[in-house]
Design an enzyme around this catalytic site. Structure first.
Site, PDB file in Angstrom:
ATOM      1  CG  ASN A   9      -1.784   1.157   1.495  1.00 50.46           C
ATOM      2  OD1 ASN A   9      -1.913   2.063   0.376  1.00 50.46           O
ATOM      3  ND2 ASN A   9      -2.402   1.452   2.586  1.00 50.46           N
ATOM      4  CE  LYS A  11      -0.136   3.473   4.584  1.00 50.03           C
ATOM      5  NZ  LYS A  11       0.068   3.368   6.053  1.00 50.03           N
ATOM      6  CG  HIS A  94      -5.882   1.813   5.124  1.00 49.05           C
ATOM      7  ND1 HIS A  94      -5.566   2.990   6.138  1.00 49.05           N
ATOM      8  CD2 HIS A  94      -5.092   1.156   5.061  1.00 49.05           C
ATOM      9  CE1 HIS A  94      -4.156   2.701   6.560  1.00 49.05           C
ATOM     10  NE2 HIS A  94      -3.896   1.401   5.780  1.00 49.05           N
ATOM     11  CD  GLU A  96      -2.862   5.618   6.818  1.00 49.34           C
ATOM     12  OE1 GLU A  96      -2.853   5.726   5.602  1.00 49.34           O
ATOM     13  OE2 GLU A  96      -1.817   5.077   7.460  1.00 49.34           O
ATOM     14  CD  GLU A 166      -3.725  -2.487   7.623  1.00 45.65           C
ATOM     15  OE1 GLU A 166      -2.436  -2.633   6.931  1.00 45.65           O
ATOM     16  OE2 GLU A 166      -4.161  -1.467   7.288  1.00 45.65           O
ATOM     17  N   GLY A 172       2.226   2.494  10.756  1.00 40.53           N
ATOM     18  CA  GLY A 172       3.102   3.759  10.519  1.00 40.53           C
ATOM     19  C   GLY A 172       3.807   4.096  11.762  1.00 40.53           C
ATOM     20  CB  SER A 212       5.066  -1.529  12.076  1.00 33.93           C
ATOM     21  OG  SER A 212       4.643  -0.105  12.274  1.00 33.93           O
TER      22      SER A 212
END
Ligand code: PGA
Length: 260
Positions: A9, A11, A94, A96, A166, A172, A212
């Protein structure tokens, strides 16, 4: 047997030349790795260019998001009709997107339904926040997200779905979950799907870990029986590291002939 799946991904990183350079740096060895499904998810503007470059290889393309409507006055959005035929996968829900763009479980479900009806395979992301984790709410939060995401899907539809667990606190941050911890939650996702559908459907479902993941810790996750691959963010922007993640997955899941 479930074919392991590693997806990168990217991003909101890379313009078109950078995206193509990243693909160039890994495509040939990546194509040579057998027994693992390999997916690259560049930003929308690079989908066509990356898609052209990987055409004819074993590497597949995924988008990072999608709206559920097919067309119309939705300025700035990308529809399933636009993605169908261009890519195979689409990441949906996701954290985010949920966090910065207000995506709710209900919206994620509409997107999942739209993806499935346009023959796109959704990679549905679920996971708890740090606060929820600390309050012991992980299982209930994840169970609810899974149920909501699958509303209205038939058992056949669910065969064409991938989940990614996740935990938000691991994304991250450099602070990955433990292999055992991720395995337990992924087992719970599978049990939830077994309860909603049947055992066979749940056994066939592929569920990734994300958060991560690096070439250093991938083995810990891939060795777990419930974990079928990874959704990789930061480490997927480094060609060599991404290759090492896919290679170890091939070796550990036993499918692997690695030709480099
Ligand atoms: P990360 O991101 O690997 O950079 O933690 C994972 C993801 O958000 O999919």
């Amino acid at each position: 047997m479930r074919v392991p799946i590693i997806a990168g991904n990217w991003k909101m990183n890379t313009n078109i030349p950078e995206a193509l350079a990243l693909v160039d740096g890994m495509l040939s060895p990546l194509d040579g790795i057998k027994g693992v499904e390999k997916v690259l998810c560049p930003p929308f503007v690079s989908l066509q260019a990356v898609g052209d470059k990987i055409a004819g290889t074993s590497v597949r393309l995924g988008a990072q998001n999608m709206y559920f409507q097919e067309r119309g006055a939705y300025t700035g959005e990308i529809s399933p009709v636009m993605l169908a035929g261009l890519c195979h996968y689409v990441i949906l829900g996701h954290s985010e997107r949920r966090q910065h763009f207000g995506e709710t479980d209900e919206l994620v479900n509409r997107k999942v339904q739209a993806a499935v009806s346009h023959k796109l395979v959704p990679i549905i992301c679920v996971g708890e926040s740090l606060a929820q984790n600390e309050e012991g709410l992980t299982n209930s939060v994840v169970r609810l997200q899974v149920k909501a995401a699958l509303q209205g899907l038939s058992p056949d539809d669910v065969k064409n779905v991938v989940f990614a667990y996740e935990p938000i606190w691991a994304i991250g941050t450099g602070k990955a979950a433990t292999g055992q911890g991720a395995n337990a939650v992924i087992g719970l996702i599978r049990a939830t799907v077994a309860g909603l559908y049947d055992r066979q459907t749940a056994q066939g479902l592929r569920i990734q870990y994300g958060g991560s993941v690096t070439a250093t810790n991938i083995a810990e996750f891939i060795r777990q029986p419930e974990i079928d691959g990874a959704l990789v963010g930061g480490a997927s922007l480094k060609a060599e590291e991404f290759l090492r993640i896919v290679e170890q997955t091939a070796q550990i899941k036993g499918a692997g002939t690695v030709s480099r």
